[in-house]
Design a protein around this motif. Sequence first.
Motif, PDB file in Angstrom:
ATOM      1  N   SER A 153      -8.297   5.305  -6.179  1.00  9.50           N
ATOM      2  CA  SER A 153      -8.558   3.991  -5.592  1.00  9.50           C
ATOM      3  C   SER A 153      -9.520   4.180  -4.429  1.00  9.50           C
ATOM      4  N   ASN A 157     -10.463   2.678 -13.446  1.00  8.31           N
ATOM      5  CA  ASN A 157      -9.259   3.152 -12.772  1.00  8.31           C
ATOM      6  C   ASN A 157      -8.227   2.029 -12.854  1.00  8.31           C
ATOM      7  N   LYS A 193      -7.205  -0.067 -10.816  1.00  5.86           N
ATOM      8  CA  LYS A 193      -7.546  -1.304 -10.124  1.00  5.86           C
ATOM      9  C   LYS A 193      -8.921  -1.853 -10.507  1.00  5.86           C
ATOM     10  N   ASN A 211     -11.823  -1.254  -9.370  1.00  2.00           N
ATOM     11  CA  ASN A 211     -12.309  -1.782  -8.087  1.00  2.00           C
ATOM     12  C   ASN A 211     -13.467  -1.007  -7.462  1.00  2.00           C
TER      13      ASN A 211
END
Length: 345
Positions: free
Chosen positions: A119, A140, A142, A144
Motif C-alpha cells: 500500500s 494491489n 487497494k 491505489n
Amino acid sequence: MPKMLQIDGGRVTNPKILSPMEVVATCRQRGQLVVQFSARHAYNPATLQALNEACKIAENCLQVRFFGHDGTPFDASVLRHLPDASDVAVDCLSMIVHEEEIGLLPKLKRLRLGVFKLSRPDFLHTIDVGRLEQLSLAENHKRNIDLSPLARCGSLTELFIQGHSKGIEVLAALPCLRKLTLSCYAKKHPLNFIEAIPNLRELTLLLGGRENLNDLSSTTIEMLQIVRVRGLSTLGDLSRLPSLAALSIEDQLQLLKLDLCSAKLLRLRLRNCKRLAEISGLEAQDRLQELFTYGVALDLNTLRDRDWPLATRSVRLVSGNRKWNEDTKVRLAARGLGEDSSGWW
C-alpha cells in the motif's frame, strides 16, 4: 563447457549455480531469458553477483525475477547485488519490505511490479520513471497507486496497468507510448484520454466491465484486443478508429452483432463469443488477410463457402464438430486459404 542451466519455457528457476557466460550465451541464442527465484533460500549474494555479471553483457535480453516467496515478505534490499540489471520483475508476491530499493537500481529500464499487500500510493515517486521503457503495474489490494508520475515517462513504449486509475489521464502526454494494456479498468472511468496519446498503436482491454466503447477514439490505434470485458454488448461505429487494421475479440458473451461497415481490417479474430451471430460489413473487407473464429454463433458453412477477397490467405473456422473442422480445413486449403496465421495475437 557443460550446460548447467535448466530452461523451461524460456525461464530458469532457482538455479543453484550460475555461469555468467552460459547465461549470456543462452540470451544470445534465445533472444530473451528470465532467471527467476521463488523463495529466499533460493539465492545468495554469490548467485546474485554472478547473475549481475551476466546482466552487464546481456542487458535487455535478460530479466531477473523474484516471485512467490510462499507468502513471506520479499526483501528488496537484495537488489543491491544487481546494479547492472535493466529488466527486473518483482511480482506475484504477497508482501515486500524495503521496496524503495527498486528505485535505486541505476540501470533500470523495464519493471514488472505486482505485490498484493503493498500500500504505497506514492510508489512511482520513488523511481526515476523517466528512464523506463516498459512498465507493468499489477493490482494491489487497494488499487491505489498514483499514476501521475508517469507524466515524466518520456521513453516509455509499453505499459500494463491492472486496476489502478488515479492520475491515468497523464498517459495522454506520453510521446513514445505505443502499446497499452488496461486490465480490470472500472467502467466508471472513461477511455476518452486515449484519443490524445500521440503514437499509440496497440490497445488491449482486459477484464473489467463496460457496456460499450463509445468513449474510445484514436486516429493511431492499429491493433485492438478485447478480452473478457464484462457486459460489453457493442463496439459501436469503428470509424472512431480509422487506422484499425487488426481486431481480436475474446470471451464476450453479450456481443450479438459486430459492425465492420466503417472498418478496413487486415486481421480479425473472434474467440468464445458464443452469442455472436452477425457480422455486418464483412463483404466490404477487401483487405482482409486473416480470419479466425472459434466458439461463435455465426453460420460457419456460409463463411466457409463464400468468395473471399484476393488479399485473404488464411481462414480458420473452428466448430464443435471435429469431422466438420477437418473437412473445412481441407476445403479452404484447396482454395489457397490454408496458410498459417501471422501470429499477431
